[in-house]
Design a protein around this motif. Structure first.
Motif, PDB file in Angstrom:
ATOM      1  N   LEU A 100     -49.843  10.194 -54.991  1.00 38.31           N
ATOM      2  CA  LEU A 100     -48.849  10.076 -56.052  1.00 38.31           C
ATOM      3  C   LEU A 100     -47.503  10.610 -55.581  1.00 38.31           C
ATOM      4  N   ARG A 101     -47.527  11.728 -54.882  1.00 36.16           N
ATOM      5  CA  ARG A 101     -46.266  12.264 -54.363  1.00 36.16           C
ATOM      6  C   ARG A 101     -45.591  11.261 -53.421  1.00 36.16           C
ATOM      7  N   ASP A 102     -46.398  10.579 -52.639  1.00 36.29           N
ATOM      8  CA  ASP A 102     -45.839   9.590 -51.709  1.00 36.29           C
ATOM      9  C   ASP A 102     -45.140   8.452 -52.452  1.00 36.29           C
ATOM     10  N   ILE A 103     -45.796   7.931 -53.489  1.00 40.11           N
ATOM     11  CA  ILE A 103     -45.183   6.794 -54.182  1.00 40.11           C
ATOM     12  C   ILE A 103     -44.028   7.251 -55.062  1.00 40.11           C
ATOM     13  N   LEU A 104     -44.092   8.485 -55.601  1.00 38.15           N
ATOM     14  CA  LEU A 104     -42.956   8.990 -56.362  1.00 38.15           C
ATOM     15  C   LEU A 104     -41.737   9.137 -55.465  1.00 38.15           C
ATOM     16  N   ALA A 105     -41.978   9.518 -54.214  1.00 36.59           N
ATOM     17  CA  ALA A 105     -40.873   9.718 -53.275  1.00 36.59           C
ATOM     18  C   ALA A 105     -40.119   8.418 -53.005  1.00 36.59           C
ATOM     19  N   THR A 106     -40.774   7.287 -53.190  1.00 36.74           N
ATOM     20  CA  THR A 106     -40.088   6.010 -52.964  1.00 36.74           C
ATOM     21  C   THR A 106     -39.120   5.683 -54.089  1.00 36.74           C
TER      22      THR A 106
END
Length: 251
Positions: A100-106
């Protein structure tokens, strides 16, 4: 739902733990129903208030099974009465958080992204994590361990799948199993914090119980087995153990 006049599931009224409930009351195998006061499902117990503790004691719990990951448990330790129930850790490490952190970072995260991540987690519950659920069912099947409660952080996903397996073993109808799972959407006050800046659509998807996730996980779990009974036997509940569990848990 069942023919009982009571609206199920029966919630345990606590201020700091809004999604704890008794799994009893459902119509089950052989025309019997699941006994109340034997098994409870719950979210994190870290937020129990001073007023909650006496109510919690009245449940008479002997065992609490913590399905949270090691770091989750350390970050939010359970607040329990002393002396309290024995706590058994059966950690299922969370996998959604990092992704989730990865996709939020996008900056382009969507609710569908979250459902995809959750779907992967549920598929893991129904496959590689089944040995942990086998251990959970073995604890439930031991009368010396009950009354018993099991929980994760939200009481929704890891706990939801474990509850589905137990209710399946007790012969509860699939519709009632799904409705019990979806009750999180009525009860849980979202005590579980999300990262700051989480888009509303993502937060909504992440904090709700979703019917297709549970139904899909059950189908994955049953794949390769000729029947539910064969599947349950693979989880340690052969015909004799299953009959014993039903005799203890049903009335």
């Amino acid at each position: 739902m069942t023919g009982s006049a009571e609206v199920l599931p029966r919630r345990v009224q606590l201020q700091g733990c809004t999604n704890m409930r008794d799994i009893g009351g459902y119509a089950a195998h052989g025309g019997r129903r699941v006994r109340f006061g034997q098994v409870y499902r719950a979210p994190s117990l870290s937020g129990l208030t001073d007023e909650d503790l006496p109510r919690f004691v009245t449940l008479g719990l002997r065992t609490i099974v913590d399905l949270r990951g090691v770091h989750e448990s350390a970050k939010a330790p359970s607040r329990l009465p002393s002396p309290g129930p024995e706590v058994v850790a059966l950690p299922i490490e969370p996998t959604v958080g990092a992704s989730l952190r990865d996709i939020l970072a996008t900056g382009r995260a969507t609710g569908e992204d979250v459902l995809t991540l959750l779907g992967r987690a549920y598929a893991a519950y129904a496959s590689e994590k089944l040995p942990i659920y086998r251990r959970l069912l073995a604890l439930v099947a031991d009368p010396a361990r009950r009354p018993l409660a099991f929980h994760c952080s939200a009481g929704k996903d890891r706990t939801g799948f474990g509850t589905a397996l137990l209710l399946m073993a007790l012969g509860v109808a699939r519709d009632d199993i799904v409705e019990d799972y979806l009750a999180t959407n009525r009860f849980w006050r979202r005590e579980h914090a999300l990262p700051e800046g989480t888009p509303p659509e993502v937060a909504e998807a992440l904090t709700r119980a979703h019917r297709p996730l549970l139904e899909g996980a059950i189908e994955i779990a049953l794949t390769g087995h000729d029947s539910e009974e064969a599947f349950l036997a693979s989880l340690g509940l052969d015909a004799a153990r299953l009959a014993a569990l039903r005799d203890q848990m049903l009335e």
